[in-house]
Design a protein around this motif. Structure first.
Motif, PDB file in Angstrom:
ATOM      1  N   ILE A 111       0.875  -1.252   0.036  1.00 31.99           N
ATOM      2  CA  ILE A 111       0.015  -0.095  -0.017  1.00 31.99           C
ATOM      3  C   ILE A 111       0.887   1.186  -0.047  1.00 31.99           C
ATOM      4  O   ILE A 111       0.581   2.374  -0.944  1.00 31.99           O
ATOM      5  CB  ILE A 111      -0.846   0.010   1.269  1.00 31.99           C
ATOM      6  CG1 ILE A 111      -2.081  -0.927   0.844  1.00 31.99           C
ATOM      7  CG2 ILE A 111      -1.625   1.291   1.306  1.00 31.99           C
ATOM      8  CD1 ILE A 111      -3.050  -1.452   1.994  1.00 31.99           C
ATOM      9  N   PRO A 112       1.871   1.545   0.798  1.00 32.44           N
ATOM     10  CA  PRO A 112       2.540   2.658   0.656  1.00 32.44           C
ATOM     11  C   PRO A 112       3.537   2.710  -0.635  1.00 32.44           C
ATOM     12  O   PRO A 112       3.586   3.846  -0.993  1.00 32.44           O
ATOM     13  CB  PRO A 112       3.756   2.546   1.837  1.00 32.44           C
ATOM     14  CG  PRO A 112       3.315   1.513   2.862  1.00 32.44           C
ATOM     15  CD  PRO A 112       1.976   0.516   1.997  1.00 32.44           C
ATOM     16  N   LEU A 113       3.817   1.628  -1.046  1.00 36.46           N
ATOM     17  CA  LEU A 113       4.596   1.682  -2.479  1.00 36.46           C
ATOM     18  C   LEU A 113       3.400   2.107  -3.546  1.00 36.46           C
ATOM     19  O   LEU A 113       3.916   3.009  -4.321  1.00 36.46           O
ATOM     20  CB  LEU A 113       5.237   0.493  -2.893  1.00 36.46           C
ATOM     21  CG  LEU A 113       6.412  -0.037  -2.226  1.00 36.46           C
ATOM     22  CD1 LEU A 113       6.988  -1.374  -2.672  1.00 36.46           C
ATOM     23  CD2 LEU A 113       7.463   1.057  -2.437  1.00 36.46           C
ATOM     24  N   GLY A 114       2.228   1.424  -3.435  1.00 40.67           N
ATOM     25  CA  GLY A 114       1.192   2.072  -4.200  1.00 40.67           C
ATOM     26  C   GLY A 114       0.971   3.601  -4.244  1.00 40.67           C
ATOM     27  O   GLY A 114       0.739   4.195  -5.548  1.00 40.67           O
ATOM     28  N   VAL A 115       0.754   4.035  -3.227  1.00 38.51           N
ATOM     29  CA  VAL A 115       0.456   5.635  -2.825  1.00 38.51           C
ATOM     30  C   VAL A 115       1.669   6.082  -3.420  1.00 38.51           C
ATOM     31  O   VAL A 115       1.531   7.465  -4.052  1.00 38.51           O
ATOM     32  CB  VAL A 115       0.483   5.760  -1.115  1.00 38.51           C
ATOM     33  CG1 VAL A 115       0.370   7.220  -1.031  1.00 38.51           C
ATOM     34  CG2 VAL A 115      -0.823   5.049  -0.765  1.00 38.51           C
ATOM     35  N   TRP A 116       3.039   5.696  -3.091  1.00 40.74           N
ATOM     36  CA  TRP A 116       4.391   6.529  -3.653  1.00 40.74           C
ATOM     37  C   TRP A 116       4.315   6.686  -5.230  1.00 40.74           C
ATOM     38  O   TRP A 116       4.560   7.691  -5.813  1.00 40.74           O
ATOM     39  CB  TRP A 116       5.374   5.642  -3.178  1.00 40.74           C
ATOM     40  CG  TRP A 116       6.803   6.218  -3.374  1.00 40.74           C
ATOM     41  CD1 TRP A 116       6.941   7.688  -4.041  1.00 40.74           C
ATOM     42  CD2 TRP A 116       8.128   6.151  -3.135  1.00 40.74           C
ATOM     43  NE1 TRP A 116       8.301   8.006  -4.329  1.00 40.74           N
ATOM     44  CE2 TRP A 116       8.951   6.951  -3.674  1.00 40.74           C
ATOM     45  CE3 TRP A 116       8.668   4.928  -2.552  1.00 40.74           C
ATOM     46  CZ2 TRP A 116      10.499   6.840  -3.442  1.00 40.74           C
ATOM     47  CZ3 TRP A 116      10.158   4.768  -2.386  1.00 40.74           C
ATOM     48  CH2 TRP A 116      10.922   5.556  -2.833  1.00 40.74           C
ATOM     49  N   MET A 117       4.053   5.309  -5.927  1.00 40.33           N
ATOM     50  CA  MET A 117       3.703   5.268  -7.195  1.00 40.33           C
ATOM     51  C   MET A 117       2.774   6.209  -7.668  1.00 40.33           C
ATOM     52  O   MET A 117       2.868   6.956  -8.889  1.00 40.33           O
ATOM     53  CB  MET A 117       3.400   3.870  -7.754  1.00 40.33           C
ATOM     54  CG  MET A 117       4.655   2.798  -7.622  1.00 40.33           C
ATOM     55  SD  MET A 117       4.170   1.158  -7.962  1.00 40.33           S
ATOM     56  CE  MET A 117       3.693   1.492  -9.775  1.00 40.33           C
ATOM     57  N   SER A 124       6.952   5.359 -10.479  1.00 44.45           N
ATOM     58  CA  SER A 124       6.012   4.513 -10.973  1.00 44.45           C
ATOM     59  C   SER A 124       6.591   3.664 -12.339  1.00 44.45           C
ATOM     60  O   SER A 124       6.423   2.582 -12.716  1.00 44.45           O
ATOM     61  CB  SER A 124       4.546   5.302 -11.495  1.00 44.45           C
ATOM     62  OG  SER A 124       3.751   4.280 -12.091  1.00 44.45           O
ATOM     63  N   THR A 125       7.103   4.766 -13.051  1.00 47.29           N
ATOM     64  CA  THR A 125       8.079   4.199 -14.392  1.00 47.29           C
ATOM     65  C   THR A 125       8.931   3.093 -14.047  1.00 47.29           C
ATOM     66  O   THR A 125       9.260   2.193 -14.727  1.00 47.29           O
ATOM     67  CB  THR A 125       8.753   5.412 -15.126  1.00 47.29           C
ATOM     68  OG1 THR A 125       7.611   6.334 -15.547  1.00 47.29           O
ATOM     69  CG2 THR A 125       9.470   4.944 -16.353  1.00 47.29           C
ATOM     70  N   ILE A 130       9.371  -3.872 -13.034  1.00 53.02           N
ATOM     71  CA  ILE A 130       9.760  -4.824 -12.113  1.00 53.02           C
ATOM     72  C   ILE A 130       8.326  -5.545 -11.621  1.00 53.02           C
ATOM     73  O   ILE A 130       8.358  -6.913 -11.429  1.00 53.02           O
ATOM     74  CB  ILE A 130      10.169  -4.022 -10.598  1.00 53.02           C
ATOM     75  CG1 ILE A 130      11.651  -3.354 -11.028  1.00 53.02           C
ATOM     76  CG2 ILE A 130      10.082  -4.693  -9.406  1.00 53.02           C
ATOM     77  CD1 ILE A 130      11.874  -2.366  -9.963  1.00 53.02           C
ATOM     78  N   LEU A 131       7.264  -4.880 -11.403  1.00 51.86           N
ATOM     79  CA  LEU A 131       6.004  -5.612 -11.108  1.00 51.86           C
ATOM     80  C   LEU A 131       5.586  -6.588 -12.303  1.00 51.86           C
ATOM     81  O   LEU A 131       5.152  -7.594 -11.932  1.00 51.86           O
ATOM     82  CB  LEU A 131       4.849  -4.446 -10.818  1.00 51.86           C
ATOM     83  CG  LEU A 131       4.966  -3.727  -9.766  1.00 51.86           C
ATOM     84  CD1 LEU A 131       4.020  -2.586  -9.572  1.00 51.86           C
ATOM     85  CD2 LEU A 131       5.218  -4.455  -8.271  1.00 51.86           C
ATOM     86  N   LEU A 172      -3.385  -1.725  -7.716  1.00 51.86           N
ATOM     87  CA  LEU A 172      -4.626  -1.245  -7.490  1.00 51.86           C
ATOM     88  C   LEU A 172      -4.734  -0.090  -6.586  1.00 51.86           C
ATOM     89  O   LEU A 172      -5.386   0.777  -6.618  1.00 51.86           O
ATOM     90  CB  LEU A 172      -5.367  -2.555  -6.986  1.00 51.86           C
ATOM     91  CG  LEU A 172      -5.928  -3.486  -7.895  1.00 51.86           C
ATOM     92  CD1 LEU A 172      -6.696  -4.529  -7.556  1.00 51.86           C
ATOM     93  CD2 LEU A 172      -6.606  -2.752  -9.129  1.00 51.86           C
ATOM     94  N   THR A 173      -3.585  -0.115  -5.676  1.00 49.45           N
ATOM     95  CA  THR A 173      -3.449   1.090  -4.688  1.00 49.45           C
ATOM     96  C   THR A 173      -3.084   2.294  -5.678  1.00 49.45           C
ATOM     97  O   THR A 173      -3.540   3.305  -5.488  1.00 49.45           O
ATOM     98  CB  THR A 173      -2.504   0.846  -3.524  1.00 49.45           C
ATOM     99  OG1 THR A 173      -2.824  -0.258  -2.803  1.00 49.45           O
ATOM    100  CG2 THR A 173      -2.287   2.232  -2.645  1.00 49.45           C
ATOM    101  N   GLU A 174      -2.317   2.163  -6.395  1.00 53.19           N
ATOM    102  CA  GLU A 174      -1.768   3.288  -7.350  1.00 53.19           C
ATOM    103  C   GLU A 174      -2.882   3.581  -8.385  1.00 53.19           C
ATOM    104  O   GLU A 174      -3.175   4.953  -8.449  1.00 53.19           O
ATOM    105  CB  GLU A 174      -0.569   2.878  -8.418  1.00 53.19           C
ATOM    106  CG  GLU A 174      -0.142   3.826  -9.268  1.00 53.19           C
ATOM    107  CD  GLU A 174       0.639   3.575 -10.393  1.00 53.19           C
ATOM    108  OE1 GLU A 174       1.058   4.276 -11.250  1.00 53.19           O
ATOM    109  OE2 GLU A 174       0.727   2.327 -10.538  1.00 53.19           O
TER     110      GLU A 174
END
Length: 286
Positions: A111-117, A124-125, A130-131, A172-174
């Motif tokens: 969730i924190p990584l998604g918010v950061w992205m 995000s790029t 990687i994902l 999905l968080t992003e």
């Protein structure tokens, strides 16, 4: 016949050397992770096994009733009772403990990584390929570094499961944060909200139904790794499936397999029910 030129890039050797370097230079870090993950699994497993069987079934029934329907609650309770009647109660609890530990760690990271992205296009790029690699790499490959860093056992299972199940909640968080209505954001900005206040009080509540969909997908993917993780010594229902394959035991294979299906149905329906309730709450429905 024209053969391919005798060229060897040795890319795999470079990866192997890098993993050796990580294992030697970060040995203390991996020992710490092993200790935390091991205690988390054992704690959850001990708590679940300490609970009376009828109380656990009652909790599943109430969750199904509250988030779905009365019929769903009764059906889920029957599913859990059937797993116990197969003689797989303790294996089920171990499987739930592994899945819960993997999902909790996935959410704390994802969730924190998604918010950061969502807030950083550059990050995000970098993260998207990687994902993509994490989702498309054969899941068996994750077992190799898991064994190398943590040896055989449940901790290796969590590590492999974590890599496999982490991408959905991040993506999905992003998507959820980026999809929040711009008018709502502009309204919050006009009232002088800081970025942190806007994230905590506006964007996350608005994005929560979609984030819950990510939680659902992460949980289902973690459960899908149960059988594969048994190959690195993970206990639970996956181990029973592996034993049934080795023995060609159709009865055990069916009972362990259908038990995993029952758990998948229960987890999927309850998490979807939570997302639906959040969606209705956001719309102001009763």
């Amino acid at each position: 016949m024209i053969s391919f030129p005798d060229i060897r890039t040795n890319l795999g050797d470079y990866v192997s050397d890098f993993v050796d370097f990580l294992a030697s230079s970060l040995e203390g870090f991996f020992d710490f992770i092993f200790l935390i993950a091991s205690r988390t699994i054992h704690g959850i497993d001990a708590f679940l096994n300490m609970m009376p069987w009828w109380l656990f079934i009652l909790i599943i029934f109430l969750l199904g009733w509250y988030f779905r329907t009365l019929f769903s609650g009764v059906l889920y309770g029957i599913f859990i009772f059937l797993i116990g009647s197969f003689g797989l109660w303790e294996d089920m609890m171990t499987t739930i403990a592994i899945v819960l530990a993997a999902v909790i760690i996935s959410l704390l990271i994802g969730i924190p990584l998604g918010v950061w992205m969502a807030f950083s296009k550059g990050f995000s790029t970098v993260m998207r390929p990687i994902l993509d690699a994490m989702q498309t790499m054969p899941s068996f490959v994750y077992l190799i570094p898991a064994i190398f860093f943590f040896g055989l056992g449940n901790v290796s299972a969590i590590f492999a499961t974590l890599i496999y199940s982490l991408p959905p909640v991040i993506r999905l968080t992003e998507l959820a944060i980026r999809g929040v209505d711009k008018e709502v954001i502009e309204s919050a900005q006009s009232f002088g909200s800081s970025k942190w206040q806007m994230l905590r009080k506006v964007q996350l509540p608005q994005a929560m139904p979609t984030i819950m969909a990510g939680v659902n997908q992460t949980t289902m993917m973690a459960l899908a790794m149960v059988v594969i993780a048994s190959m690195v010594g993970a206990k639970g229902l996956g181990e029973q499936v592996l034993v049934s394959i080795n023995r060609i035991d159709i009865a055990l294979g069916f009972e362990a397999g259908i038990s995993i299906v029952f758990l998948a149905i229960i987890i999927d329906r309850i998490t979807n029910g939570i997302a639906d309730k959040l969606q209705r709450h956001r719309r102001g429905d009763k």
